[in-house]
Write an enzyme that holds these catalytic residues in place. Structure first.
Site, short mmCIF file in Angstrom:
data_model
loop_
_atom_site.label_atom_id
_atom_site.label_comp_id
_atom_site.label_asym_id
_atom_site.label_seq_id
_atom_site.Cartn_x
_atom_site.Cartn_y
_atom_site.Cartn_z
N ASP A 135 66.70 -4.53 85.66
CA ASP A 135 66.50 -4.07 84.30
C ASP A 135 64.99 -3.92 84.12
O ASP A 135 64.20 -4.48 84.90
CB ASP A 135 67.10 -5.05 83.27
CG ASP A 135 67.28 -4.37 81.90
OD1 ASP A 135 66.72 -3.27 81.70
OD2 ASP A 135 67.98 -4.93 81.04
C1 BGC Z 1 67.52 -2.29 78.69
C2 BGC Z 1 68.36 -1.45 79.62
C3 BGC Z 1 67.80 -0.06 79.69
C4 BGC Z 1 66.36 -0.15 80.14
C5 BGC Z 1 65.67 1.20 80.26
C6 BGC Z 1 66.05 -2.21 79.00
O1 BGC Z 1 65.30 -2.78 77.99
O2 BGC Z 1 67.97 -3.62 78.73
O3 BGC Z 1 69.69 -1.44 79.21
O4 BGC Z 1 68.58 0.73 80.52
O5 BGC Z 1 65.63 -0.90 79.19
O6 BGC Z 1 65.46 1.76 79.02
#
Ligand code: BGC
Length: 742
Positions: free
Chosen positions: A260
C-alpha cells in the site's frame, strides 16, 4: 518492378530476424519470464520493483518492456496525477464513469452484476492505458465505524468471496490486473499504520481470509495489495505469515504483492517477507543528496547496496522480478488484449443497473412506496445529500466524473410533467467539495441557522403529498472516508431531529440513507419507508428515482448487519477497538479481536435479548415471496458426498420482482464453539407475479467445515447439521436436518 524487389527483401529480412523468446507470445509464460530475467542487469532488476512516480514503476526500456501504471480503484478510474504529487494533473480527457460503491455491489447479491462491474471498470482502465487497477477491496466489515467500509463487500466471508471473484475476472478480461486489497486485517482506519492486530487463527481463517483466498485461487488475481496495519508485529506489506506462508506457499499465488502507498517500512523485511513492489513510500527526508527520492525507497538503492556488499543474495530479487514480468506479460505485453472504452453508453447503463439492484428497501409500512405518480401532485425533497456530489472525497477512491446525477435531479427528471418537486436543504453537513484538485464545483455555502433550515423543511413537508428525505453520511473526514473512522453510530449534523420533525409534519415520509455504513435510526418507528442507497456514482439520481416510483422493484439485500446500537457489535462489546497503545515507545497499538469469529450476524445471532435494527441479508420488495417446503435428496452424507436441497419460491404479489434466497448451515453440535449459522449459499431469482421457481443448493462437506486452530486444519465434524433457508439472517423460511457420517 522496383516495388516487387523491395517486398522480397523485406520478407527475407523478417524471416531472418530472431524473435526473442520473451517477445514471442507463442512461448509459455514461464519460458518468456526466464528469458527476460536472464537479459536484465542487476540495476534493471532493482528498478522494476519500486515506483518511479506516484503511480508508475519503470519497465526495462532497453528491452522494450513497458512501465507499469497503477490506478485507483475501486469505483472508477482515478484522474491522472502529477508525477510526484497526489494532486490531479489537470488533464481534460480523464473523466470517468463512477460505478456504485462496492457495498452497493455486494448488496445486489448477484455475481452477474459483479462480472458486469469488473468488465466495465476494466474497460475504462484499459482505455486509460493502466496496467493495474487498485481494487477491489474485501476487508471484512467488523465495526460500523470503519471509515472505509464503503469500499468493501460487507461482513460475510462467503458473500464477499462469491462477489469478488467475478469482479476480478471481469477486470482481467481486459488485460488489466486487479489488485485485491488490503491484505489483510485492515478493518479500521484509525491508527491504520500502527495497529498490530491480534486475532486467533480461527477468525483469521474463517472470517478475514476467505475472500482473499477466493480472489487468488478462483479469481486468479494477478496482484494483491498489502495492508497498512501489522500482524504478529510485522507490517502486513512485508509479513512472513500472511505473504510468504499463506499467500504464496499455501495458496500458490504467482502474482505481485504491491505495497500500500507508504506501507513499506524496512528493507530487510521487504526483501525477505514477501513484498514484490514498493509504492508510495514517504519521500520527505529520504531524498537528501539523491537525484530522485525514489532511489531511496527501501527496495531501491538500499537493496542494491546490500546485494553489492554481499549481505543478501539475489534469489529473492529474482523471485520478485519474475512476478513483475509475469504481470507485464499478462497485461501490457499481451498483444491480444482488447482496447477498452471510456464513458460509453454501456458503462452508464451498467452503473445504473448495479445501483438499481443494490438499493435496499429496509422498511415500507402501509406500502408507502412506490410513489404512484397518478395520484401525486407535489413531492418535497429535503436534505443536503439530495444534491451533494459524492464522487469527490472519501480518499483514494475519489474520482473525476464525466457527470454525477444527484438524487434531486434524478427525481425531478423522472416525475417531470407529472408532479411538482420542491426542495429544502434541511441541514448543513459538509459544504466543501474538493479532493486532490478535483472540484465538485458546487457552492453549498449556507448562512441560515439550523432552526431556520428545519422550519423551512417542515413547512414544505406540510404542503407535499410525499416527503423524500435524502441524508446519511458523506465522504468527508470521520464519515465514510479513508484515514479516519466515524465517531459514533449516530447520523451526523443533527439529522435525527430533522427527521422526527418531518415525520410529525407528513405521514408519507421516505428516508433515503446514503452511506457505506450502518447508522442508528432512533426514529425508525415513526418513519414509514426507509431506503439504503449507498454511494451510487454517476447514475445515482436515475437509479434512486426508478426505485422510488416503482420502475424498478428493489431487490438489494444488506451485506452487513445494522445494529440498533454500537454495543450490539462484537468488536465493540468485546474487542479492543480502537486498540491499546503500547507503553514501550514504539508507537504501536495492539488490538485484540476478542470477539473472534463472532462478527456481524454471527455475533447478533448469539445475543438472546438484542435484535439488530435490520439484519444481514434483509431487503424488501414491492411484491412478496412465499417459500414452500424445503426438501433434501438424502438425510445422510459422507465427507466426499453431497446433499441437494430444494425449495420452491413463489411470487405471491402483483409485480415482477427478484428474491435472494439464502442458505445458512448450522452445526448442531461441535467440539469447538461455532456460530449459530453461517451463510453457505445464495441465489437471486427473478419471478413474474404468480410464478414459482425451485431453487436448489448443493451442500458439500466444505460448507460444513470450521478451522480447527489446535490441529491447524479445516475440519468437518461428523454429526447433525441443519440447512436453514432464509430471506435474511433473522427471517427463516424453512429447515432440513441431515447427518454427516464418519
Ligand atoms: C490506499 C490504497 C490506495 C493507495 C493509492 C492508499 O492510501 O490505502 O487503497 O490504492 O493509497 O492511492
Amino acid at each position: 518492378m522496383t516495388m516487387c524487389f523491395c517486398a522480397t527483401v523485406l520478407t527475407v529480412g523478417i524471416q531472418a530476424q530472431d524473435v526473442s523468446i520473451y517477445l514471442d507470445e507463442s512461448k509459455p509464460l514461464e519460458q518468456r519470464v526466464e528469458d527476460a530475467l536472464g537479459r536484465m542487469t542487476l540495476e534493471e532488476k532493482v528498478a522494476v520493483i519500486h515506483a518511479q512516480s506516484k503511480f508508475c514503476s519503470p519497465g526495462v526500456a532497453r528491452l522494450g518492456i513497458p512501465e507499469v501504471w497503477m490506478t485507483d480503484g475501486p469505483h472508477g478510474i482515478r484522474p491522472e496525477v502529477l508525477w510526484d504529487e497526489w494532486d490531479q494533473a489537470g488533464w481534460t480527457n480523464d473523466s470517468c464513469i463512477a460505478y456504485p460503491a462496492l457495498t452497493c455491489l455486494a448488496a445486489t447479491w448477484n455475481p452477474e452484476m459483479s462480472l458486469l462491474y469488473g468488465k466495465s471498470i476494466g474497460e475504462e482502465a484499459r482505455y486509460r492505458n493502466k496496467t493495474v487497477l487498485l481494487g477491489p477491496g474485501v476487508n471484512i466489515y467488523r465495526s460500523p465505524l470503519n471509515g472505509r467500509n464503503f469500499e468493501y463487500m460487507g461482513e460475510d466471508p462467503y458473500l464477499a468471496a462469491r462477489m469478488v471473484v467475478p469482479y476480478i475476472q471481469g477486470v482481467q478480461q481486459n488485460g488489466v490486473a486487479a489488485c485485491v486489497k488490503h491484505y489483510a486485517l485492515n478493518n479500521q482506519e484509525v491508527n491504520r499504520h500502527t495497529t498490530n492486530v491480534i486475532v486467533d487463527d480461527r477468525a483469521l481463517r474463517e472470517i478475514y481470509l476467505p475472500a482473499f483466498k477466493a480472489a487468488v485461487q478462483e479469481g486468479k488475481a494477478w496482484s494483491i495489495m498489502g495492508a497498512y496495519n501489522l500482524y504478529k508485529d510485522q507490517h502486513a506489506c512485508h509479513n512472513q505469515y500472511l505473504l510468504n506462508d499463506i499467500l504464496k506457499k499455501e495458496w500458490g499465488f504467482d502474482g505481485v504483492v504491491v505495497s500500500d502507498w507508504g506501507g513499506t517500512h524496512n528493507t530487510e523485511e521487504a526483501i525477505h517477507y514477501g513484498l514484490d513492489m514498493e509504492f508510495g513510500s514517504w519521500t520527505n527526508g529520504l531524498s537528501n543528496g539523491a537525484s530522485n527520492a525514489y532511489d531511496n525507497y527501501y527496495l531501491a538503492q538500499p537493496y542494491l547496496k546490500l546485494i553489492k556488499e554481499g549481505k543478501v543474495g539475489t534469489a529473492e530479487l529474482d523471485d520478485k522480478v519474475r512476478r513483475v514480468l509475469r504481470l507485464i506479460f499478462r497485461t501490457s505485453m499481451n498483444r491480444q488484449r482488447p482496447y477498452g472504452s471510456l464513458c460509453s453508453e454501456a458503462h452508464v447503463d451498467a452503473a445504473c443497473r448495479i445501483g438499481q439492484e443494490g438499493i435496499v428497501l429496509l422498511q415500507n409500512r402501509n406500502q408507502v412506496l412506490p410513489i404512484d405518480l397518478t395520484s401525486v401532485q407535489r413531492i418535497a425533497v429535503v436534505g443536503e445529500n439530495a444534491l451533494k456530489m459524492m464522487t469527490v472525497g472519501g480518499g483514494s477512491s475519489s474520482v473525476k466524473v464525466k457527470y454525477e446525477l444527484s438524487p434531486l435531479e434524478g427525481i425531478r427528471r423522472r416525475v417531470a410533467g407529472k408532479a411538482e418537486v420542491v426542495y429544502a436543504r434541511g441541514y448543513v453537513g459538509d459544504p466543501t467539495g474538493e479532493y486532490n484538485g478535483v472540484k465538485s464545483g458546487q457552492d453549498l455555502t449556507e448562512t441560515r441557522s439550523a432552526e431556520e433550515l428545519v422550519a423551512e423543511a417542515v413547512e414544505l413537508a406540510k404542503t407535499a403529498d410525499y416527503v423524500i428525505f435524502v441524508g446519511g453520511l458523506n465522504k468527508s473526514a470521520q464519515q465514510d472516508c479513508e484515514d479516519s473512522d466515524r465517531q459514533s453510530l449516530e447520523l451526523p449534523y443533527d439529522q435525527d431531529t430533522l427527521i422526527e420533525a418531518l415525520a410529525a409534519a407528513n405521514p408519507r415520509l421516505v428516508v433515503v440513507n446514503i452511506s457505506g455504513n450502518a447508522v442508528a435510526m432512533p426514529w425508525v418507528d415513526r418513519v414509514p419507508a426507509v431506503l439504503q442507497t449507498w454511494y451510487l456514482g454517476t447514475e445515482a439520481g436515475n437509479a434512486l428515482a426508478s426505485v422510488l416510483v416503482g420502475d424498478v422493484n428493489p431487490s438489494g439485500h444488506l451485506p452487513f448487519t445494522f445494529p440498533a446500537k454500537l454495543e450490539d457489535v462484537g468488536a465493540h462489546a468485546l474487542g479492543e477497538y480502537p486498540g491499546v497503545p503500547r507503553q514501550d515507545g514504539s508507537g504501536l497499538v495492539d488490538e485484540r479481536y476478542n470477539e473472534s469469529i463472532f462478527v456481524g450476524y454471527r455475533w447478533a445471532d448469539r445475543q438472546k435479548k438484542v435484535k439488530p435494527l435490520f439484519a444481514f441479508g434483509h431487503g424488501l420488495s414491492y411484491t412478496a415471496f412465499e417459500y414452500g417446503k424445503v426438501r433434501i435428496d438424502r438425510k445422510e452424507m459422507k465427507a466426499d458426498e453431497t446433499i441437494t436441497l430444494t425449495v420452491p419460491v413463489t411470487n405471491v404479489g402483483q409485480r415482477a420482482g427478484a428474491e435472494v434466497v439464502q442458505l445458512y448451515i448450522r452445526d448442531v453440535k461441535s467440539t469447538l464453539p461455532r456460530p449459530v449459522k453461517e451463510l453457505k449459499g445464495f441465489r437471486k431469482i427473478m419471478l413474474a407475479p404468480g410464478e414459482t421457481q425451485e431453487v436448489s443448493f448443493v451442500i458439500d462437506s466444505e460448507s460444513l467445515r470450521y478451522y480447527h486452530d489446535g490441529q491447524q486444519k479445516w475440519v468437518a465434524e461428523p454429526g447433525k447439521f441443519e440447512a436453514v433457508v432464509a430471506a435474511s439472517a433473522t427471517d427463516i423460511r424453512g429447515k432440513a436436518s441431515f447427518m454427516l457420517m464418519e
